[in-house]
Motif scaffolding. Structure first.
Motif, short mmCIF file in Angstrom:
data_model
loop_
_atom_site.label_atom_id
_atom_site.label_comp_id
_atom_site.label_asym_id
_atom_site.label_seq_id
_atom_site.Cartn_x
_atom_site.Cartn_y
_atom_site.Cartn_z
N LEU A 1 0.83 -1.20 0.00
CA LEU A 1 0.00 0.00 0.00
C LEU A 1 0.87 1.25 0.00
O LEU A 1 0.53 2.26 -0.64
CB LEU A 1 -0.94 -0.01 1.21
N ALA A 2 2.00 1.22 0.68
CA ALA A 2 2.93 2.36 0.68
C ALA A 2 3.49 2.60 -0.72
O ALA A 2 3.59 3.74 -1.17
CB ALA A 2 4.06 2.12 1.68
N ALA A 3 3.87 1.52 -1.41
CA ALA A 3 4.40 1.67 -2.77
C ALA A 3 3.33 2.13 -3.74
O ALA A 3 3.62 2.85 -4.71
CB ALA A 3 5.00 0.34 -3.24
N LEU A 4 2.09 1.74 -3.50
CA LEU A 4 0.96 2.11 -4.35
C LEU A 4 0.50 3.53 -4.08
O LEU A 4 0.05 4.23 -4.99
CB LEU A 4 -0.18 1.12 -4.08
N TYR A 5 0.63 3.98 -2.86
CA TYR A 5 0.01 5.21 -2.36
C TYR A 5 0.35 6.44 -3.20
O TYR A 5 -0.51 7.24 -3.54
CB TYR A 5 0.45 5.42 -0.91
N GLY A 6 1.63 6.60 -3.55
CA GLY A 6 2.05 7.76 -4.33
C GLY A 6 2.29 7.47 -5.80
O GLY A 6 2.71 8.35 -6.54
N GLY A 7 2.04 6.23 -6.21
CA GLY A 7 2.24 5.87 -7.61
C GLY A 7 3.63 5.36 -7.94
O GLY A 7 4.01 5.31 -9.11
N TYR A 8 4.40 4.96 -6.93
CA TYR A 8 5.74 4.43 -7.18
C TYR A 8 5.67 3.11 -7.95
O TYR A 8 6.48 2.84 -8.84
CB TYR A 8 6.47 4.24 -5.85
N MET A 9 4.68 2.28 -7.60
CA MET A 9 4.43 1.02 -8.31
C MET A 9 2.95 0.97 -8.66
O MET A 9 2.10 1.44 -7.89
CB MET A 9 4.79 -0.17 -7.43
N THR A 10 2.63 0.37 -9.80
CA THR A 10 1.23 0.16 -10.16
C THR A 10 0.74 -1.14 -9.52
O THR A 10 1.55 -2.00 -9.13
CB THR A 10 1.06 0.06 -11.68
N PRO A 11 -0.57 -1.32 -9.41
CA PRO A 11 -1.08 -2.60 -8.88
C PRO A 11 -0.62 -3.79 -9.70
O PRO A 11 -0.30 -4.85 -9.15
CB PRO A 11 -2.60 -2.43 -8.96
N GLN A 12 -0.55 -3.63 -11.02
CA GLN A 12 -0.12 -4.73 -11.87
C GLN A 12 1.36 -5.07 -11.63
O GLN A 12 1.74 -6.25 -11.63
CB GLN A 12 -0.35 -4.36 -13.34
N GLU A 13 2.18 -4.05 -11.40
CA GLU A 13 3.60 -4.31 -11.11
C GLU A 13 3.75 -5.02 -9.77
O GLU A 13 4.58 -5.93 -9.62
CB GLU A 13 4.37 -2.99 -11.12
N LEU A 14 2.96 -4.61 -8.79
CA LEU A 14 3.04 -5.26 -7.48
C LEU A 14 2.56 -6.70 -7.56
O LEU A 14 3.09 -7.58 -6.88
CB LEU A 14 2.21 -4.47 -6.46
N ARG A 15 1.54 -6.97 -8.38
CA ARG A 15 1.10 -8.35 -8.55
C ARG A 15 2.20 -9.18 -9.22
O ARG A 15 2.44 -10.34 -8.83
CB ARG A 15 -0.19 -8.42 -9.38
N ALA A 16 2.87 -8.60 -10.21
CA ALA A 16 3.97 -9.32 -10.87
C ALA A 16 5.11 -9.60 -9.90
O ALA A 16 5.81 -10.61 -10.03
CB ALA A 16 4.48 -8.50 -12.06
N ALA A 17 5.28 -8.74 -8.89
CA ALA A 17 6.33 -8.95 -7.88
C ALA A 17 5.90 -9.99 -6.84
O ALA A 17 6.70 -10.36 -5.98
CB ALA A 17 6.66 -7.63 -7.18
N GLY A 18 4.65 -10.43 -6.92
CA GLY A 18 4.18 -11.49 -6.05
C GLY A 18 3.73 -11.04 -4.68
O GLY A 18 3.59 -11.86 -3.77
N SER A 19 3.48 -9.72 -4.49
CA SER A 19 3.12 -9.25 -3.15
C SER A 19 1.72 -8.66 -3.07
O SER A 19 1.32 -8.20 -2.01
CB SER A 19 4.14 -8.20 -2.70
N LEU A 20 0.98 -8.67 -4.16
CA LEU A 20 -0.40 -8.15 -4.19
C LEU A 20 -1.21 -9.06 -5.11
O LEU A 20 -0.70 -9.57 -6.10
CB LEU A 20 -0.40 -6.70 -4.70
N ASP A 21 -2.48 -9.22 -4.81
CA ASP A 21 -3.31 -10.07 -5.64
C ASP A 21 -4.73 -9.52 -5.66
O ASP A 21 -5.18 -8.86 -4.71
CB ASP A 21 -3.33 -11.50 -5.11
N GLY A 22 -5.43 -9.79 -6.76
CA GLY A 22 -6.80 -9.34 -6.89
C GLY A 22 -7.28 -9.49 -8.32
O GLY A 22 -6.48 -9.68 -9.24
N PRO A 23 -8.59 -9.37 -8.56
CA PRO A 23 -9.14 -9.48 -9.92
C PRO A 23 -8.62 -8.36 -10.82
O PRO A 23 -8.34 -7.25 -10.37
CB PRO A 23 -10.65 -9.35 -9.69
N ASP A 24 -8.53 -8.66 -12.11
CA ASP A 24 -8.03 -7.68 -13.07
C ASP A 24 -8.82 -6.37 -13.03
O ASP A 24 -8.24 -5.28 -13.09
CB ASP A 24 -8.09 -8.25 -14.49
#
Length: 386
Positions: A342-365
């Motif tokens: 959530l910290a990486a997502l909060y300011g736009g440092y990482m996108t949700p799709q990038e975080l999912r690819a990193a294996g630390s976030l999951d959810g429907p497309d």
């Protein structure tokens, strides 16, 4: 581990300076000066059996996200005595510090890490970038004297603050600076700080503050800000006009920096880069404090895990409309993530799709696509160290 954590007592100040200076490889006198400039009241001590074994500083300020300044606690000068390292003192001190920050009503904390691994254990994550660029002045390739340049005087101070504030508001991750940082950037006991204001018809559009040392040393830009292309070109011209005496110029800028974009050629290099780490101290307050794209009207259902701060554990709903957000506990928890994500997502440092690819976030497309719109914005960065 039982630690006594709290404000630094007067009789502990010298011991704190020694511990932190040794931990960060600073001269003790520099650490003492740093502590006194910020104010000893902003430092905390950790004690075992009555003896000071670690300490840190807390800078109350803000950070701009989505056009709003969100209160943050900037953590600085973290140090643990050598014989106490590896036993959990540092992590316990950080936990106690985060509890204090939460009790103060501050939703975020940020710091620059000596080691990312340690601070990730405390729930911090990479969330903005500080990049220092270097270029030879004769490689700038810009010559534009359209705008006026004057040396900064006392009456110009409000204009400098206004120009910085306008840039910060339209960026992501710039600090809403504490006075301690303003003073550190624009004043120095070691070198004269040369400051100039760039204006059009009496209204400032940019400024610069820099120091010069020896002929073989770079001209070090401590703070630079341009609100318009004309201001950027005039500041570049001012720097290029040092080419007969200076071989290198350094400055801190954005990942896609305006000054680089205005140069005809890409002849710069990255001298140094470091990531700022962010900590979500209060999920509900943090999500409600930042701004959001005005065209987005949606809600996100998130399920947050936090190993350190129990009040952040659980499901939350973020409702976004007309550029503002509000969060509450509950919902379906369709996006599953750690507080670090959530910290990486909060300011736009990482996108949700990038975080999912990193294996630390999951959810429907579809939910991740909505989250990408909610947290869309400029790449987060800051020019400041603390």
């Amino acid at each position: 581990m039982k630690l006594d954590y709290g404000p630094v007592r007067e009789d502990e100040a010298d011991a704190l300076d020694t511990i932190v200076a040794q931990a960060l490889f600073f001269p003790t006198e520099d650490m003492r000066s740093w502590r006194l400039q910020l104010g000893t009241e902003h430092f905390r001590a950790a004690r075992r059996n009555g003896r000071l074994v670690a300490g840190l500083g807390i800078i109350p300020m803000g950070q701009w996200f989505g056009g709003l300044s969100v209160p943050i606690a900037g953590i600085t000068a973290v140090g643990v005595a050598p014989e106490q390292r590896g036993g959990g003192v540092g992590l316990e001190m950080m936990r106690r510090c985060l509890e204090e920050i939460h009790a103060s009503g501050t939703p975020l904390s940020a710091l620059y890490p000596a080691t990312v691994t340690f601070y990730r254990r405390a729930g911090y994550e990479r969330a903005a970038t500080r990049t220092v660029y270097e270029i030879a002045p004769d490689a700038i390739g810009v010559r534009d004297h359209t705008l006026d340049v004057v040396a900064v005087e006392e009456q110009h101070e409000p204009e400098i603050r206004r120009v910085y504030g306008e840039r910060a508001r339209h960026s992501s991750g710039n600090l809403d600076r504490h006075e301690f940082i303003w003073q550190a950037l624009h004043h120095s006991k070691k070198h004269a700080v040369h400051r100039y204001l760039v204006s059009r018809d009496g209204r400032a559009e940019g400024y610069i503050a820099f120091t010069q040392a020896g002929r073989q040393d770079p001209l070090n830009v401590r703070d630079i800000c341009a609100l318009t292309p004309d201001a950027g070109r005039r500041l570049l011209t001012l720097l290029a006009d040092h080419r007969t005496m200076v071989e290198r110029i350094t400055w801190s800028g954005a990942p896609n920096d305006l000054l680089l974009f205005l140069m005809p050629e890409s002849k710069h290099k990255v001298e140094w880069a470091i990531d700022l780490l962010l900590r979500i101290v209060d999920v509900v307050a943090a999500l409600g404090a930042r701004g959001y794209p005005g065209t987005v009207d949606t809600e996100l259902h998130i399920d947050v895990r936090d190993d350190v701060l129990p009040w952040n554990n659980g499901r939350f709903v973020l409702q976004v409309a007309e550029g503002r957000g509000s969060a509450r506990p509950g919902g379906q928890g369709r996006i599953r993530l750690h507080a670090r994500d959530l910290a990486a997502l909060y300011g736009g440092y990482m996108t949700p799709q990038e975080l999912r690819a990193a294996g630390s976030l999951d959810g429907p497309d579809a939910d991740l696509a909505a989250a990408a719109l909610v947290f869309a914005g400029p790449r987060p960065w800051t020019p400041d160290m603390f």
